[in-house]
Write a protein that holds these residues in place. Structure first.
Motif, short mmCIF file in Angstrom:
data_model
loop_
_atom_site.label_atom_id
_atom_site.label_comp_id
_atom_site.label_asym_id
_atom_site.label_seq_id
_atom_site.Cartn_x
_atom_site.Cartn_y
_atom_site.Cartn_z
N PHE A 128 0.91 -1.30 0.01
CA PHE A 128 -0.50 0.02 0.19
C PHE A 128 1.21 0.78 -0.14
O PHE A 128 0.99 2.82 -0.59
N ALA A 129 1.74 2.08 1.12
CA ALA A 129 3.11 2.28 0.87
C ALA A 129 3.61 2.52 -0.33
O ALA A 129 3.63 3.67 -0.95
N ILE A 147 4.87 16.16 -1.97
CA ILE A 147 4.49 14.99 -2.68
C ILE A 147 3.99 14.51 -0.52
O ILE A 147 3.42 13.45 -0.73
N VAL A 148 4.10 15.12 -0.14
CA VAL A 148 3.32 15.29 1.65
C VAL A 148 2.29 14.94 1.50
O VAL A 148 1.62 14.02 2.20
N ILE A 149 1.24 16.29 0.70
CA ILE A 149 -0.15 16.05 0.35
C ILE A 149 -0.69 15.14 -0.13
O ILE A 149 -1.37 14.30 -0.21
N GLY A 150 0.72 15.05 -1.36
CA GLY A 150 0.34 14.02 -1.95
C GLY A 150 -0.04 12.04 -1.22
O GLY A 150 -1.37 11.56 -1.64
N TYR A 151 1.35 11.88 0.03
CA TYR A 151 0.79 10.75 0.07
C TYR A 151 -0.94 10.85 0.79
O TYR A 151 -1.24 9.70 1.02
N ILE A 152 -1.20 12.04 1.78
CA ILE A 152 -2.31 12.01 2.70
C ILE A 152 -3.39 11.80 1.39
O ILE A 152 -4.73 11.02 1.93
N LEU A 372 5.88 8.26 4.85
CA LEU A 372 6.90 9.17 5.03
C LEU A 372 8.43 8.95 5.18
O LEU A 372 9.18 9.76 5.15
N MET A 373 8.46 7.88 6.00
CA MET A 373 9.88 7.34 5.73
C MET A 373 10.16 7.38 4.69
O MET A 373 11.74 6.24 5.24
N GLY A 374 9.90 6.61 3.33
CA GLY A 374 10.73 7.10 1.93
C GLY A 374 10.94 5.13 2.16
O GLY A 374 11.94 4.84 1.06
N TYR A 588 8.12 17.47 9.81
CA TYR A 588 9.47 17.27 9.51
C TYR A 588 9.45 17.45 7.83
O TYR A 588 10.38 18.68 7.10
N ARG A 589 8.62 16.43 7.12
CA ARG A 589 8.54 17.13 5.52
C ARG A 589 8.12 18.33 5.18
O ARG A 589 8.55 18.74 4.53
N MET A 590 7.08 19.01 6.03
CA MET A 590 6.32 19.91 6.23
C MET A 590 7.16 21.66 6.07
O MET A 590 6.60 22.10 5.36
#
Length: 891
Positions: A128-129, A147-152, A372-374, A588-590
């Motif tokens: 899934f990740a 990219i972080v907003i894309g993850y969410i 988020l951990m890549g 951290y990412r944002m």
């Protein structure tokens, strides 16, 4: 002492009871729910093969090891996946169970399969990740979304579709499948049409670590290690295949086509997609992209669609649309399968089931944390380690299905219910443990370079061989813990009502529970924490019902329900820790990094704050668990209070009824005894003067005399029942005492008496009172053997037996007579209730009162037309030093 087990009604959250949402989590997929055609099931199952991680994996191993090593690795692994997946797909479809339930019955046991549930859950949230990260990359490139907003976004959009399970997922796959197929195939048609020489470029690609002209067996082995992780995909396939309709002569062809195509057949499409990713990665590198970007599917398909159109906007739009459709199609499957896996794991460990919907959210949160951990940047390493555990699991199942079952060592069917399984089966658990330890050691390099490269293959071979060896040595001893009887109640209605939750389920989902004395559904069976699995150890059944199970000194030192409490705490702690970690990673990412501060400083600061917060999370998790337990305790106490109130009210009504009977009896006996005596005297006088009269007159006189005596006996019974005489107990050897009472009984010639006295124990009884109880029961038994019509010559067997079970003596009186109807079974102990034409209805209530006044208990099981079994439990007399066994107790 055997006592009535309190059947506290178990209630569920609305989404737990609603099978449209649950999709038969933790249980067999009922026939009534399997309403889809084989085509719809196949289409839904194959819809998940859209995942673009296949292209990413193909591209990664080709760029790293070259075509000459990647291509044979893909072909070999696809062949192995097809072979190992075929029996799994068949047995899941044949017995309508998911991967976890299949694992339970295929060599792992009820608790032993919990670790495989975690492995399967790991597969779902890892992929899934990966898929959501690919989707987020497409959103970033096309919409400019961070990219972080894309993850969410990629995570949240999956929830509403998966919430409603197979119903909505099947609709989604049906609508999107044609679009996806066209968008998948069309770029490759244009590639081979416009630039056929790209095939030669692909075939001669050397890769970052090898030479295309030479086959390197070490790099080939490393490539297979990454690919073997895909073997667990069959779990997601059977999550849908279990909803196939039963195989019949009419649908046999379509049934098998669905099983093969949607089961192991997924790897045929999957293998082509891996090869497609390998080709597109080579094209992307040839176009000047860096290796790190070339393995990202969005970049792959941008290059692919450049062969379809020269318009950059069309290319980007088509590639982004294809990626979005592909990722939604697969991640609804990943999320659905993950929610089932977590449900299966958590319910067995904690005996608590909050619902699949809760685990759906939890699975997505873990996936978000991995994104988020890549996780995408460590694709190869993650999959290589995961494949070792996954292939060990599948290897053990494969050995059971294709070797041990045909040999008759393993049961031919799949048994998944807790009531019939050992907790741990050494066949699967032992084989997986051995294979995992050896293969992980090999992967770490301790066994040499060759073993390191082929650690996944080593895991498969070791697990397969070990499972067969352990199965042969144990002779299948640890598969079935007790007999699995069919539930006769299902023959008429097709469903059986659970004695705990009161919902009706099909017989395949039900178990006979001796603890609750009825049929119990697989979910209630999984969640029950009171029975202590006494169904698998009948000697402990009576003790468990009385709450007198003997435990070891160590277990007595451990607080009750400690394991369940710790498991709940760890579950809550893990969930809160995951959510908190996700927020910290988001922060951290944002955040905008301070130019004067180094990135390391920010990492250290956030890590310290997170570690401090874990202490608060720990306290909060424990508080939540204790609060939940307090609420459950309050609810149980309320239920117990209501039950006690109901029992008290019933006892009061019973006492009032008995008091009324007593008053009425005193009046009736006084007023009727003298007239009845006068009538008997008068009949004797009349009989004396009519000695030579015709037989009809003599018959009438006899009938009058019988009915007068009957009235006298009724008065005596009423008097006896209304009295509450003191019990005078003395010690007797129960076997000898029962034998003496039986000798005194006069039975009809057609009743054959059998005795089996094996107790050898002493009990304290009032001989006169208890003799009355035995006489009533024996009379009832031989009267039940008399047929209802006069055309049949009566013949039957009456069996009286005793034995000692723990601290109790069990006296059983069994007949093969007419039995008791289910409608009458609940009323047989009520005073004045009788099924006999001339019965008063005081015999059994009197027996029950006598038994209870001896601190005993009585139960009756009866099948209409088959017979009745009456069981009495009495406490064994405790031997006191220097005590006279025959001393009278009481005044």
């Amino acid at each position: 002492m055997k006592s009535e087990t309190i059947k506290a009604r178990r209630s569920y959250q609305a989404w737990v009871a609603n099978e449209t949402l649950e999709d038969y989590s933790l249980r067999y997929a009922a026939r009534s729910f399997r309403r889809w055609s084989p085509f719809v099931i196949a289409n839904t199952a194959l819809g998940g093969i859209s995942f673009l991680a296949l292209e990413a994996i193909g591209g990664a191993i080709t760029l790293n090891y070259g075509f000459s090593n990647a291509f044979p690795a893909i072909i070999i692994v696809c062949l192995f996946v097809f072979i190992t997946n075929l029996p799994i797909a068949y047995y899941s479809s044949r017995y309508n169970v998911d991967m976890d339930l299949l694992t339970r019955g295929a060599g792992f046991g009820y608790i032993g399969s919990t670790i495989t549930s975690l492995i399967y859950a790991g597969f779902t949230f890892i992929f899934f990740a990966l898929e959501a990260a690919i989707m987020a990359q497409a959103l970033e490139i096309y919409f400019g979304l961070p990219i972080v907003i894309g993850y969410i976004t990629s995570s949240i959009v999956i929830i509403p579709i998966t919430f409603f399970g197979v119903t909505w997922i099947s609709q989604l796959q049906l609508i999107t499948q044609p679009i996806w197929l066209v968008m998948l195939v069309s770029p490759f048609v244009f590639i081979f049409y416009k630039e056929p020489e790209v095939l030669s470029q692909w075939l001669h690609f050397a890769g970052a670590r090898g030479d295309a002209s030479e086959f390197n067996y070490l790099q080939f082995g490393a490539a297979t290690g990454v690919l073997f992780a895909l073997v667990v995909q069959i779990g997601e396939q059977v999550d849908y295949l279990r909803f196939l309709p039963d195989k019949t002569a009419q649908n046999r062809f379509s049934w098998w086509c669905t099983v093969i195509s949607a089961g192991p057949g997924w790897i045929i499409i999957g293998g082509l997609k891996i090869l497609a990713g390998s080709l597109l990665a080579v094209i992307a590198v040839g176009a000047g992209l860096a290796y790190s970007n070339a393995v990202e599917p969005i970049h792959m398909y941008i290059k692919a669609y450049e062969y379809v159109s020269d318009d950059p906007w069309v290319v980007l739009s088509a590639a982004a649309l294809f990626v979005l459709i592909s990722q939604v199609k697969i991640n609804v499957t990943n999320a659905y399968a993950g929610s089932l896996a977590w449900s299966n794991f958590y319910s067995r460990v904690t005996h608590y089931h909050p619902g699949r919907v809760v685990w759906l959210i939890f699975n997505i949160l873990i996936s978000l944390l991995l994104m988020l951990m890549g996780v995408f940047e460590t694709l190869e390493t993650v999959l290589a380690i995961y494949s070792i555990l996954a292939i060990a699991w599948i290897g053990a199942i494969f050995a059971d299905l294709v070797v041990l079952k045909p040999l008759g060592i393993s049961p031919a069917f799949i048994e998944f219910k807790r009531a019939y399984l050992y907790n741990v089966n050494p066949v699967g658990c032992g084989a997986m443990a051995i294979a995992s330890v050896i293969s992980l050691a090999a992967f770490a390099g301790t066994l040499g370079a060759v073993a390191e490269a082929y650690s996944a293959a080593l895991s498969l071979g070791t697990s397969f061989a070990a499972a067969i060896a352990i199965g042969v040595v144990t002779r299948g001893r640890y598969y079935i813990a007790r007999d699995t009887p069919l539930i006769d109640e299902a023959a008429g209605s097709g469903t059986v009502q659970c004695v705990i939750c009161s919902y009706a389920y099909e017989a395949q989902d039900m178990a006979q529970c001796p603890f609750y004395e009825g049929s119990i559904c697989s979910l209630c069976c999984s969640l029950d924490a009171h029975c202590h699995d006494v169904c698998k150890s009948p000697d402990n059944l009576s003790a468990a019902k009385a709450g007198e199970l003997e435990f070891s000194h160590l277990r007595r030192m451990i607080p009750p329900h400690l394991i369940q409490r710790l498991a709940k705490f760890l579950g809550v702690f893990l969930a809160l820790a995951v959510v908190t970690a996700a927020f910290f990673l988001l922060a951290y990412r944002m955040i905008e990094l301070d130019p004067t501060a180094s990135q390391v400083d920010n990492v250290r600061l956030l890590l310290r704050v997170y570690l401090v917060s874990l202490v608060l999370i720990c306290i909060g998790a424990w508080w939540i668990v204790l609060s939940h337990e307090s609420r459950e305790l309050a609810e149980r106490e309320l239920v117990a209070s209501l039950e006690e109130l109901t029992e008290t009210r019933q006892e009061l009504m019973q006492s009032e009824r008995l008091a009324t009977i007593g008053q009425l009896t005193a009046t009736v006996s006084h007023e009727l005894r003298n007239p009845l005596g006068t009538l008997l005297s008068s009949i004797s006088v009349v009989r004396k003067y009519l000695k030579n009269t015709d037989p009809p007159i003599q018959d009438e006189l006899d009938r009058m005399q019988r009915n007068i005596w009957r009235c006298a006996h009724i008065i005596e019974d009423l008097l006896e029942f209304s009295r509450n005489k003191e019990i005078r107990s003395r010690a007797v050897q129960i076997d000898d005492w029962i034998a003496a009472q039986v000798v005194e009984q006069t039975l009809p010639e057609f009743v054959h008496l059998k005795t089996d006295f094996q107790s050898g124990a002493k009990v304290l009884i009032d001989s006169e009172k208890f003799r009355q109880a035995i006489v009533n029961l024996v009379q009832n038994a031989h009267q039940a053997i008399v047929p209802q019509d006069d055309k049949t010559s009566p013949s039957g067997i009456l069996t009286i037996s005793t034995r000692t079970r723990g601290k109790q003596v069990e006296l059983r009186i069994v007949d093969d007579g007419c039995g008791i109807s289910p409608e009458d079974a609940d009323s047989i102990f009520k005073p004045l209730f009788s099924t006999k034409a001339f019965g008063v209805g005081l015999g059994l209530p009197l027996v029950q009162r006598i038994v209870e006044r001896h601190d005993g208990d009585i139960s009756i099981q009866s099948d209409l037309g088959k017979g009745t079994s009456v069981t009495i439990w009495l406490p064994v007399m405790r031997e006191e030093p220097n005590a006279k066994s025959s001393a009278a107790i009481g005044p």
